[in-house]
Design a protein around this motif. Structure first.
Motif, PDB file in Angstrom:
ATOM      1  N   ILE A   5       0.834  -1.204   0.000  1.00 48.00           N
ATOM      2  CA  ILE A   5       0.000   0.000   0.000  1.00 48.00           C
ATOM      3  C   ILE A   5       0.867   1.252   0.000  1.00 48.00           C
ATOM      4  O   ILE A   5       0.599   2.218  -0.732  1.00 48.00           O
ATOM      5  N   LEU A   6       1.934   1.237   0.808  1.00 45.92           N
ATOM      6  CA  LEU A   6       2.841   2.390   0.834  1.00 45.92           C
ATOM      7  C   LEU A   6       3.523   2.587  -0.520  1.00 45.92           C
ATOM      8  O   LEU A   6       3.720   3.721  -0.969  1.00 45.92           O
ATOM      9  N   LEU A   7       3.885   1.488  -1.170  1.00 45.21           N
ATOM     10  CA  LEU A   7       4.492   1.599  -2.497  1.00 45.21           C
ATOM     11  C   LEU A   7       3.497   2.165  -3.508  1.00 45.21           C
ATOM     12  O   LEU A   7       3.870   2.950  -4.390  1.00 45.21           O
ATOM     13  N   VAL A   8       2.230   1.760  -3.387  1.00 39.75           N
ATOM     14  CA  VAL A   8       1.194   2.300  -4.271  1.00 39.75           C
ATOM     15  C   VAL A   8       1.028   3.796  -4.026  1.00 39.75           C
ATOM     16  O   VAL A   8       0.890   4.599  -4.968  1.00 39.75           O
ATOM     17  N   ILE A  34      -6.042   1.021  -3.167  1.00 44.39           N
ATOM     18  CA  ILE A  34      -5.839   0.755  -1.739  1.00 44.39           C
ATOM     19  C   ILE A  34      -6.970  -0.121  -1.195  1.00 44.39           C
ATOM     20  O   ILE A  34      -6.736  -1.060  -0.433  1.00 44.39           O
ATOM     21  N   ALA A  35      -8.199   0.191  -1.605  1.00 42.99           N
ATOM     22  CA  ALA A  35      -9.341  -0.597  -1.132  1.00 42.99           C
ATOM     23  C   ALA A  35      -9.236  -2.054  -1.589  1.00 42.99           C
ATOM     24  O   ALA A  35      -9.496  -2.980  -0.807  1.00 42.99           O
ATOM     25  N   LEU A  36      -8.852  -2.254  -2.826  1.00 45.10           N
ATOM     26  CA  LEU A  36      -8.704  -3.618  -3.330  1.00 45.10           C
ATOM     27  C   LEU A  36      -7.570  -4.356  -2.619  1.00 45.10           C
ATOM     28  O   LEU A  36      -7.703  -5.538  -2.260  1.00 45.10           O
ATOM     29  N   LEU A  37      -6.453  -3.672  -2.390  1.00 49.93           N
ATOM     30  CA  LEU A  37      -5.334  -4.292  -1.673  1.00 49.93           C
ATOM     31  C   LEU A  37      -5.703  -4.608  -0.227  1.00 49.93           C
ATOM     32  O   LEU A  37      -5.183  -5.563   0.365  1.00 49.93           O
ATOM     33  N   ALA A  38      -6.605  -3.805   0.348  1.00 47.89           N
ATOM     34  CA  ALA A  38      -7.039  -4.033   1.722  1.00 47.89           C
ATOM     35  C   ALA A  38      -8.065  -5.147   1.823  1.00 47.89           C
ATOM     36  O   ALA A  38      -8.562  -5.445   2.925  1.00 47.89           O
ATOM     37  N   ASN A  46     -18.186  -1.831   3.875  1.00 49.15           N
ATOM     38  CA  ASN A  46     -16.739  -1.632   3.705  1.00 49.15           C
ATOM     39  C   ASN A  46     -16.268  -2.102   2.330  1.00 49.15           C
ATOM     40  O   ASN A  46     -15.277  -2.824   2.196  1.00 49.15           O
ATOM     41  N   SER A  47     -16.974  -1.683   1.297  1.00 44.65           N
ATOM     42  CA  SER A  47     -16.694  -2.141  -0.063  1.00 44.65           C
ATOM     43  C   SER A  47     -16.137  -1.008  -0.925  1.00 44.65           C
ATOM     44  O   SER A  47     -16.180   0.177  -0.546  1.00 44.65           O
ATOM     45  N   VAL A  48     -15.659  -1.384  -2.102  1.00 44.81           N
ATOM     46  CA  VAL A  48     -15.098  -0.403  -3.030  1.00 44.81           C
ATOM     47  C   VAL A  48     -16.184   0.510  -3.585  1.00 44.81           C
ATOM     48  O   VAL A  48     -16.056   1.737  -3.584  1.00 44.81           O
ATOM     49  N   LEU A  49     -17.273  -0.081  -4.052  1.00 46.40           N
ATOM     50  CA  LEU A  49     -18.312   0.712  -4.707  1.00 46.40           C
ATOM     51  C   LEU A  49     -19.201   1.454  -3.725  1.00 46.40           C
ATOM     52  O   LEU A  49     -19.470   2.645  -3.905  1.00 46.40           O
ATOM     53  N   GLY A 309      -9.360  -3.152   6.659  1.00 51.35           N
ATOM     54  CA  GLY A 309      -8.216  -3.846   6.097  1.00 51.35           C
ATOM     55  C   GLY A 309      -7.025  -2.944   5.903  1.00 51.35           C
ATOM     56  O   GLY A 309      -5.869  -3.332   6.155  1.00 51.35           O
ATOM     57  N   ALA A 310      -7.272  -1.702   5.464  1.00 48.43           N
ATOM     58  CA  ALA A 310      -6.182  -0.750   5.267  1.00 48.43           C
ATOM     59  C   ALA A 310      -5.575  -0.340   6.605  1.00 48.43           C
ATOM     60  O   ALA A 310      -4.351  -0.224   6.745  1.00 48.43           O
TER      61      ALA A 310
END
Length: 429
Positions: A5-8, A34-38, A46-49, A309-310
């Motif tokens: 996440i930090l690299l992103v 970030i949301a997908l990685l989490a 707690n979803s992306v959409l 997750g994040a």
């Protein structure tokens, strides 16, 4: 996963710095990744959409409305001649005394900075103020910096900024206002020091000639109408929202609306009010569109970094590098001040908002301490960042480069950030 996440985030900073992507687009893309990685699902809790995009986009709605009202009030200050009149009066009062003229323009810039920020504030104070200062011998770089330092001195009282930090950091307005009152004397002292030191150190430079208001006979008939001067009581417009918000503890949006109505009533005939209201409102939308777009993106990014997750992934890493000792806090974050320049990772109107969200969500610092850090950095960004619109406009209008302005102003605003961080450490840590 925290390292990824930090690299992103680092890749997002690189994309913004290299201008591969506009800041708002980069922040939204960063939030989704970030949301997908989490491990966030596409839909549901707690979803992306549903959480990041749907709930995040309007999360800073109150700030967006405050920005729009501030822009509307700024357009009224421009169209009614209130801002121009304030500057002309100051130039007339200062006469041919360079330091007095610069200090007067500084004061007007601070007043305008309480109403609206960015390039509109610089233009309101600088269109007349910069040529007037240069005409009496203020160096070009100092003239541009004076406008910016003045806006920064008024920034602690900019009501849309209060709303932004209150909403983004989930703090009551009273907390934001309390810290801004502590930050104001530091910003004001730095602004005055800048004018006194830079104007004297560099000497008088008569760079161009200007037919200023001081050369016009005061007794000429129709003078106010010819110059477009606003009546004296209309000049109180910038302080009306402040008096209501500070003195009477009125909410921010009603305070700004009261300023709009006061400007309109004191400068406009009844039969012209409807057209002027609509014209300046539409003009305010044009001015407010870029920051509103940015605040939509910031809201989305904040929603992403606050996902469980994040937070779980970033908490151990951020805790490991975050100083807990008050002295180290001041030292480390003072040294990191340049990272808020050039749209860097500590720019609160970019990735810095996400970092602030991480610091609060992981419980590393109290929200009030993050407020102190973010507002201290914002004083630097608002003046010395060569990519900020107000810095670019002021520098170009004065005939110098934004980098020249950065070099001259950075020591002063860096001192403001140091003072703000000291107050933060002493108060909240």
């Amino acid at each position: 996963m925290g390292v990824v996440i930090l690299l992103v985030m680092a890749a997002g900073v690189a994309a913004m710095l290299s201008r591969k992507l506009p800041t708002a687009f980069a922040l939204v893309l960063l939030a989704v990744v970030i949301a997908l990685l989490a491990g966030a699902p596409l839909t549901g809790k707690n979803s992306v959409l549903d959480t990041v995009l749907q709930e995040g986009a309007p999360a800073l709605a109150a700030t967006m409305i405050a920005i729009l009202l501030g822009s509307w009030l700024g357009k009224l200050l421009e169209e009614t001649g209130i801002a121009g009149t304030l500057v002309r009066k100051i130039v007339e009062f200062g006469g041919d005394r360079p330091v007095f003229v610069a200090l007067g323009v500084l004061a007007v810039s601070a007043l305008v900075g309480t109403v609206t920020g960015s390039a509109p504030a610089a233009m309101l104070a600088g269109l007349i103020g910069i040529p007037a200062m240069i005409a009496v011998g203020i160096p070009k770089v100092t003239a541009a910096g004076t406008i910016l330092m003045g806006i920064a001195a008024g920034m602690p009282f900019e009501l849309p900024i209060w709303q932004f930090f209150s909403t983004a950091l989930d703090l009551p307005i009273e907390t934001v206002r309390g810290f801004m009152l502590k930050l104001f004397p530091l910003a004001l002292a730095a602004a005055i020091a800048y004018v006194l030191v830079e104007s004297r150190r560099r000497g008088v430079e008569h760079a161009w000639a200007l037919k200023s208001a001081t050369n016009r006979p005061a007794s000429r008939p129709g003078r106010r109408q010819a110059l477009g001067d606003a009546p004296w009581y209309a000049l109180l417009t910038p302080v009306v929202p402040l008096v209501l918000a500070l003195g009477l503890d009125l909410a921010i949006i009603p305070s700004l609306l009261a300023g709009v109505l006061y400007a309109l009533v004191t400068t406009t005939r009844p039969r012209e009010m409807n057209r002027r209201l609509l014209r300046t409102l539409y003009g305010g939308f044009e001015v407010a569109a870029p920051p509103i777009t940015l605040f939509v993106a910031i809201g989305i990014l904040l929603a992403a970094v606050k996902l469980p997750g994040a937070v779980d992934a970033l908490e151990p890493l951020v805790k490991a590098v975050s100083p807990q000792n008050a002295v180290l806090f001041v030292l480390v974050f003072t040294l990191l001040v340049p990272l808020c320049l050039y749209r860097g990772p500590l720019n609160v109107f970019g990735l810095g908002a996400g970092i602030a969200g991480v610091l609060i969500a992981t419980g590393i610092y109290p929200a009030a301490a993050v407020l102190g850090m973010a507002t201290s950095y914002n004083q630097v960004f608002g003046v010395a960042d060569p990519t900020s619109t107000q810095t670019v406009w002021s520098a170009q209008y004065a005939g110098v480069s934004p980098q020249q302005v950065m070099v001259r102003t950075l020591p002063y605003v860096w001192a403001v950030a140091l003072g703000g961080l000291c107050v933060t450490a002493a108060t909240y840590l």
